[in-house]
Scaffold this active site. Structure first.
Site, PDB file in Angstrom:
ATOM      1  N   SER A 157      37.454  39.565  42.213  1.00 21.14           N
ATOM      2  CA  SER A 157      37.847  39.534  40.804  1.00 21.14           C
ATOM      3  C   SER A 157      39.149  40.300  40.604  1.00 21.14           C
ATOM      4  CB  SER A 157      36.714  40.103  39.947  1.00 21.14           C
ATOM      5  OG  SER A 157      36.948  39.856  38.580  1.00 21.14           O
ATOM      6  N   ASN A 158      39.463  40.683  39.379  1.00 17.75           N
ATOM      7  CA  ASN A 158      40.680  41.442  39.097  1.00 17.75           C
ATOM      8  C   ASN A 158      40.423  42.422  37.954  1.00 17.75           C
ATOM      9  OD1 ASN A 158      41.352  40.108  36.470  1.00 17.75           O
ATOM     10  ND2 ASN A 158      41.432  38.303  37.815  1.00 17.75           N
TER      11      ASN A 158
END
Ligand code: C5P
Length: 223
Positions: free
Chosen positions: A29-30
């Protein structure tokens, strides 16, 4: 009853990060917090729009919207976006560019002690906003460009390549802009030129952006 500049206009908005599963317990993810997208969702609602918010996993209270669709992966976000792109589509999500090529059914186990390397195969995710821009009737399309260099030229390239009507360009190398901070500094880029907005809180910026989008949407809808 609302009488704002976007009364009756259906706005579909993506926000937050996506999570790309690797196995039942891990993902890629980020750092997107979803703050800008959620602030926009609230400001669109305040302007009278009928908002459909498609959100990746975030730690924010649900804004007052017509519909909140919670998703994890980019593929889920794409399906939700294409199901109802609205009259105006705003892509504020930080979609993972790649996802693991395969999702393991069971937790992936460590290799033996003699093996120190592990290679992960990734595949490209769909470009959600570019796909929505190909749907008909085509919504008024608003995208974001978060860059650390050559901001305006990358933003203009995105406008053309993804067939967008407006790009909100964001220099994320600035300490007062971008991910996980409460302020933002942006420049609006469309076919008529560039317009820089002053640095301000995401809440006040969201209101200003919704006014800018509403003006352009009305002009576009008249054509
Ligand atoms: O190409 P880039 O990711 O920089 O473009 C950013 C814009 O495109 C944002 O509006 C983002 O929400 C959208 N986007 C998307 N699907 C992707 C990648 C980006 O909708 N897979």
């Amino acid at each position: 009853l609302s009488t704002g500049p976007l009364t009756g206009v259906r706005v579909t908005l993506t926000a937050g990060p996506t999570r790309e599963a690797l196995d039942p317990v891990r993902y890629i993810s980020n750092h997107s917090s979803g703050k800008m997208g959620y602030a926009l969702a609230q400001a669109f609602t305040d302007a009278g729009a009928q908002v459909r918010l498609i959100s990746g996993p975030v730690n924010l209270p649900a804004p007052a919207v017509d519909a909140l669709v919670q998703v994890n992966s980019a593929q889920e976000m794409l399906a939700a976006a294409l199901a109802d792109p609205g009259d105006c589509f705003v892509g504020a999500a930080a979609v993972a560019d790649y996802r693991p090529a395969t999702v393991a059914d069971q937790k992936i186990k460590k290799q033996g002690d003699a093996i120190d390397d592990m290679t992960l195969a990734l595949v490209r995710n769909p470009d959600i906003i570019a796909q929505v821009a190909m749907s008909r009737p085509k919504p008024y399309m608003v995208g974001f460009a978060a860059e650390t260099q050559a901001l305006l030229s990358y933003a203009r390239d995105k406008l053309v390549r993804k067939k967008l009507d407006l790009v909100i360009a964001n220099d994320v190398s600035r300490p007062d802009a971008g991910f996980n901070v409460d302020t933002n500094t942006v420049t609006l880029v469309d076919q008529h030129g560039d317009k820089a907005l002053p640095s301000q809180s995401k809440t006040s910026l969201a209101r200003e952006l919704v006014n800018e989008i509403a003006q352009r949407y009305q002009a576009h809808a008249k054509k």
